[in-house]
Design a protein around this motif. Structure first.
Motif, mmCIF file in Angstrom:
data_model
loop_
_atom_site.group_PDB
_atom_site.id
_atom_site.type_symbol
_atom_site.label_atom_id
_atom_site.label_comp_id
_atom_site.label_asym_id
_atom_site.label_seq_id
_atom_site.Cartn_x
_atom_site.Cartn_y
_atom_site.Cartn_z
ATOM 1 N N TRP A 101 58.785 -2.789 33.203
ATOM 2 C CA TRP A 101 57.712 -2.648 34.189
ATOM 3 C C TRP A 101 57.321 -4.021 34.714
ATOM 4 N N GLU A 102 56.823 -4.028 35.938
ATOM 5 C CA GLU A 102 56.461 -5.275 36.594
ATOM 6 C C GLU A 102 54.949 -5.373 36.705
ATOM 7 N N PRO A 103 54.349 -6.419 36.142
ATOM 8 C CA PRO A 103 52.898 -6.580 36.247
ATOM 9 C C PRO A 103 52.504 -7.096 37.626
ATOM 10 N N VAL A 104 51.247 -6.910 37.958
ATOM 11 C CA VAL A 104 50.719 -7.510 39.187
ATOM 12 C C VAL A 104 50.709 -9.026 39.044
ATOM 13 N N TRP A 105 50.373 -9.495 37.860
ATOM 14 C CA TRP A 105 50.428 -10.919 37.526
ATOM 15 C C TRP A 105 50.584 -11.031 36.017
ATOM 16 N N GLY A 106 51.039 -12.178 35.544
ATOM 17 C CA GLY A 106 51.193 -12.348 34.104
ATOM 18 C C GLY A 106 52.056 -13.541 33.776
ATOM 19 N N SER A 107 52.465 -13.635 32.525
ATOM 20 C CA SER A 107 53.288 -14.756 32.073
ATOM 21 C C SER A 107 54.777 -14.472 32.232
ATOM 22 N N GLN A 108 55.121 -13.240 32.611
ATOM 23 C CA GLN A 108 56.503 -12.854 32.880
ATOM 24 C C GLN A 108 56.527 -12.022 34.154
ATOM 25 N N LYS A 109 57.632 -12.084 34.878
ATOM 26 C CA LYS A 109 57.781 -11.260 36.077
ATOM 27 C C LYS A 109 57.999 -9.804 35.710
ATOM 28 N N ARG A 110 58.705 -9.582 34.594
ATOM 29 C CA ARG A 110 58.969 -8.243 34.100
ATOM 30 C C ARG A 110 58.752 -8.201 32.589
ATOM 31 N N TYR A 111 58.264 -7.071 32.117
ATOM 32 C CA TYR A 111 58.115 -6.860 30.683
ATOM 33 C C TYR A 111 59.000 -5.698 30.259
ATOM 34 N N ARG A 112 59.685 -5.866 29.159
ATOM 35 C CA ARG A 112 60.510 -4.790 28.610
ATOM 36 C C ARG A 112 59.719 -4.042 27.544
ATOM 37 N N ASP A 113 59.515 -2.770 27.773
ATOM 38 C CA ASP A 113 58.784 -1.907 26.839
ATOM 39 C C ASP A 113 59.823 -1.105 26.055
ATOM 40 N N HIS A 114 60.308 -1.690 24.974
ATOM 41 C CA HIS A 114 61.453 -1.164 24.231
ATOM 42 C C HIS A 114 61.032 -0.952 22.775
ATOM 43 N N TYR A 115 61.026 0.281 22.332
ATOM 44 C CA TYR A 115 60.547 0.561 20.977
ATOM 45 C C TYR A 115 61.192 1.817 20.411
ATOM 46 N N ASN A 116 61.121 1.930 19.091
ATOM 47 C CA ASN A 116 61.420 3.159 18.365
ATOM 48 C C ASN A 116 60.120 3.661 17.762
ATOM 49 N N GLU A 117 59.960 4.983 17.715
ATOM 50 C CA GLU A 117 58.675 5.562 17.320
ATOM 51 C C GLU A 117 58.859 6.712 16.345
ATOM 52 N N ILE A 118 57.926 6.809 15.414
ATOM 53 C CA ILE A 118 57.802 7.967 14.532
ATOM 54 C C ILE A 118 56.394 8.523 14.663
ATOM 55 N N GLN A 119 56.292 9.840 14.755
ATOM 56 C CA GLN A 119 54.997 10.507 14.738
ATOM 57 C C GLN A 119 54.926 11.392 13.500
ATOM 58 N N LEU A 120 53.896 11.173 12.701
ATOM 59 C CA LEU A 120 53.656 11.964 11.495
ATOM 60 C C LEU A 120 52.514 12.925 11.778
ATOM 61 N N LYS A 121 52.821 14.212 11.817
ATOM 62 C CA LYS A 121 51.802 15.212 12.090
ATOM 63 C C LYS A 121 51.139 15.633 10.783
ATOM 64 N N VAL A 122 49.843 15.392 10.689
ATOM 65 C CA VAL A 122 49.065 15.714 9.490
ATOM 66 C C VAL A 122 48.282 16.985 9.760
ATOM 67 N N GLU A 123 48.384 17.948 8.837
ATOM 68 C CA GLU A 123 47.640 19.189 8.966
ATOM 69 C C GLU A 123 46.507 19.231 7.956
ATOM 70 N N GLY A 124 45.595 20.173 8.129
ATOM 71 C CA GLY A 124 44.458 20.301 7.240
ATOM 72 C C GLY A 124 43.163 20.019 7.965
ATOM 73 N N ASP A 125 42.099 19.786 7.186
ATOM 74 C CA ASP A 125 40.788 19.541 7.794
ATOM 75 C C ASP A 125 40.792 18.284 8.663
ATOM 76 N N ALA A 126 41.442 17.222 8.180
ATOM 77 C CA ALA A 126 41.516 15.965 8.944
ATOM 78 C C ALA A 126 42.826 15.934 9.726
ATOM 79 N N ALA A 127 43.045 16.948 10.543
ATOM 80 C CA ALA A 127 44.277 17.022 11.322
ATOM 81 C C ALA A 127 44.385 15.831 12.270
ATOM 82 N N GLN A 128 45.580 15.277 12.363
ATOM 83 C CA GLN A 128 45.811 14.093 13.200
ATOM 84 C C GLN A 128 47.299 13.865 13.321
ATOM 85 N N THR A 129 47.681 13.019 14.248
ATOM 86 C CA THR A 129 49.051 12.538 14.338
ATOM 87 C C THR A 129 49.030 11.028 14.204
ATOM 88 N N ILE A 130 49.759 10.519 13.229
ATOM 89 C CA ILE A 130 49.905 9.069 13.049
ATOM 90 C C ILE A 130 51.101 8.634 13.887
#
Length: 676
Positions: A90-119
């Motif tokens: 993605w290209e920012p309007v301004w910044g320290s780089q002309k382009r930024y690479r948003d490159h990642y691997n992700e895990i989502q842990l789905k928690v069930e129960g009273d305190a339901a959430q996704t980590i």
């Protein structure tokens, strides 16, 4: 406006896996950064969810808890694991780089129960981040989610840390193995050497010669800022989720690098924020601004005394046009006592013809920024105020005394920034909330005063040369910060009304800091005559575009030295700082284009330059000692300017005075000045 570009013909790869889990089962998931140098182990065991981290095979973070709970002992049940990857540019309007690479691997842990959430846990090449998402079908309960278990258990034989002592002061190096708790009250303007109950972020740690990290947070929009507690070598996130708003927390971030410079070039924080909300961003133009506040009481070469009046601003505007500086900022009191709720931000005091000033600035091609206190935003209609400013031709607002940090004040600041955008007005904020990368979403936010502004407060200790360098590795990692560096009249400014203390710095260090501190706006504290007297040195600052195509840290060590290069078009700007010992080194121009001859202007400390000022460091100290602070000659203003030619691979010797700096302006031969 941001452009999303697919890399490797891959927009989003989803690899779904489902893992049944219960409080009595043990499961482990491995998450690696795209370059596989960072490895995260996520485990669920007996109702606890933890993670640990390796860098290049070496353990740097031990088992650390995750999750939102009713209390510390409550179990979490992970029912599903989802994996995904993304690789976008993605290209920012301004910044320290002309382009930024948003490159990642992700895990989502789905928690069930009273305190339901996704980590949600991500691994980038420059660090890791995690956040908690509450199902929209759940009503948020501050009892069910009362306890945030987030930890960072540091692994190091001798962890050395730097962090904010207050919203503006940076610590000296702290050995976490020997740092002991203390019961004394923390003074926001004083240094302390004991462990407080709460620690601000960024919290930067050198683990070894091969590893360092910095703990912060990103996308703090609908939430209070988080703090940290340190117990042994384990940091615990202290959050207030009662005012979290929405269904997702800010990102808890850990920037990771093998060398200090890698922390500065990290794009982790901005990558974790939402894309730009504006379609038209053509009116957002970073740059350099002159500033009147520290000039009150300064005497021009013809005897004129600068103050709150039309003539002073006309002089500033004339110099800005002459030096090709984009902006002039009018600070507090231009519309009356700033903390008086009756002071109308649409009406100037009798000494200032604000419409004349704005019209004259426009005729000279200079944009006007206006200071507005929070009280004026609270007591006067913002649409009416900004409508008047638009008619005057005002281009930016400096928002003062926000006192940010809480959910309400963070949202208030963001709402002011968004309101500014409706009228095509840029924005900087003082006494601010913590920068957390939201300038990606609202790019008219150019800077925050989340750092020691050089001359504020008569009791605040000055930033020594080594502390200035550490400011870059602490406050500078949070986002764009307004240090208001660039004082040139170092021997005489102390007599002015709002100049409270001496600056332990050479004038070339002041110049280099304008490049080194990340910001969309450099706010210069001195008056026109001081810059005219050193016009050959001021040339470097005047050329800075404050938005760059590339940034490289060429060499750096916490508290000792840094050399950084930024590219804009076919030109490069290089800035360096050294600690109290000074430094002799060289810069290898291996980042230039092959086969091109470049003109270099070198802005250097003179051979006998030195940062020291002998005597009381601030006016309060001088009063205690019954000494009058008067102008006196020092070696802080000694400098020299040289012009040479060079090519790719050449080595440029650099000699930096104690507490000094070094700058280079590099451009291809026969090229015109950078168009900004």
């Amino acid at each position: 406006m941001e452009l999303l570009v697919t890399m490797k013909s891959l927009k989003l790869l989803l690899i779904l896996t489902t893992a049944a889990a219960c409080s009595s089962a043990t499961a482990e998931e491995i998450l690696r950064s795209p370059d596989e140098k960072i490895e995260v182990s996520l485990r669920t065991d007996e109702g606890n969810v933890t993670y640990s981290v390796r860098l290049g095979g070496d353990a740097i973070i031990g088992p650390s808890s995750l999750g939102l709970k009713p209390n510390d002992l409550a179990p979490l049940e992970v029912a599903k694991v989802t994996r995904s990857s993304a690789d976008n540019v993605w290209e920012p309007v301004w910044g320290s780089q002309k382009r930024y690479r948003d490159h990642y691997n992700e895990i989502q842990l789905k928690v069930e129960g009273d305190a339901a959430q996704t980590i949600i846990f991500r691994a980038y090449n420059d660090g890791i981040a995690f956040r908690y998402q509450i199902p929209e079908s759940f009503k948020f309960s501050d009892q069910v989610y009362a306890h945030e278990a987030s930890e960072i258990s540091i692994i190091s034989e001798k962890p050395t840390a730097w962090f904010p002592l207050s919203q503006v002061l940076v610590s000296d190096a702290v050995d976490l193995n020997t740092w002991e708790s203390g019961n004394r009250k923390v003074n926001k303007n004083a240094r302390y050497d004991f462990k407080p109950a709460r620690i601000r972020t960024p919290f930067t740690v050198k683990l070894s010669e091969q590893a360092c990290l910095s703990v912060h947070e990103a996308a703090v929009v609908h939430s209070d800022e988080a703090w940290l507690n340190l117990d042994g070598n384990t940091l615990t996130v202290l959050s207030n989720l009662k005012t979290a708003g929405g269904w997702v927390t800010p990102w808890r971030t850990i920037q990771i690098a093998d060398k200090p410079g890698g922390l500065i070039t990290s794009s982790l924080i901005v990558n974790l924020n939402a894309p730009c909300e504006f379609e038209d961003t053509s009116w957002i133009k970073p740059g350099v601004t002159l500033w009147d506040w520290r000039a009150h009481g300064a005497h021009a070469d013809d005897g004129f005394e600068y103050g709150l009046n039309t003539e002073s601003y006309i002089r500033f505007i004339d110099f800005a046009a002459e030096a090709e500086v984009e902006y002039l900022m009018l600070d507090a009191e231009w519309y009356g006592p700033e903390r008086d709720p009756k002071s109308d931000p649409k009406t100037a005091i009798p000494e200032i013809d604000i419409e004349q000033v704005c019209a004259y600035a426009k005729s000279k091609g200079v944009g006007i920024w206006l200071y507005v206190n929070t009280k004026a935003f609270q007591n006067f209609d913002m649409d009416e105020t900004f409508s008047v400013y638009r008619n005057w031709g005002v281009v930016g607002i400096k928002h003062g005394f926000l006192g940010g940090g809480s959910h309400a004040k963070n949202e208030f600041s963001h709402n002011v920034a968004k309101k500014c955008a409706e009228y095509h007005i840029m924005y900087v904020v003082h006494e601010s909330e913590k920068p957390s990368g939201v300038e990606r979403t609202w790019p008219n936010i150019l800077s925050y005063e989340y750092v020691n502004s050089m001359l504020d407060s008569g009791t605040r200790p000055a930033a020594t040369p080594s502390r200035v360098i550490n400011n870059l590795f602490v406050f500078g990692l949070s986002g764009p910060v307004d240090r208001s560096c660039g004082m040139f009249d170092l021997d005489s400014y102390i007599t002015r009304e709002y100049c409270h203390r001496q600056i332990p710095s050479t004038v070339v260090s002041q110049t280099a800091q304008c490049l080194l501190f990340p910001s969309g706006l450099v706010t210069l504290p001195d008056f026109p005559d001081a810059y005219r007297r050193k016009a050959d040195l001021f040339e470097f600052i005047a050329q800075l575009p404050m938005s760059y195509d590339e940034t490289r840290v060429l060499d750096a060590e916490f508290g000792q030295h840094i050399t950084l290069a930024r590219q804009a078009g076919d030109e490069w700007f290089v800035g360096a700082l050294a600690d109290e010992a000074g430094r002799k080194t060289s810069v290898t121009l291996d980042f230039l284009e092959e086969g091109v001859t470049y003109d270099l202007t070198l802005y250097e400390d003179a051979p006998d330059a030195h940062y020291e000022y002998i005597g009381p460091m601030n006016k309060r100290e001088a009063m205690t000692q019954k000494v009058t602070l008067e102008p006196q000659a020092t070696r802080r203003e000694l400098y020299q300017v040289k012009k040479i030619t060079a090519k790719k691979g050449d080595m440029i010797p650099t000699v930096i005075a104690p507490g000094g700096g070094h700058c280079m302006w590099i451009r291809p031969q026969a090229a015109t000045h950078l168009t900004r």
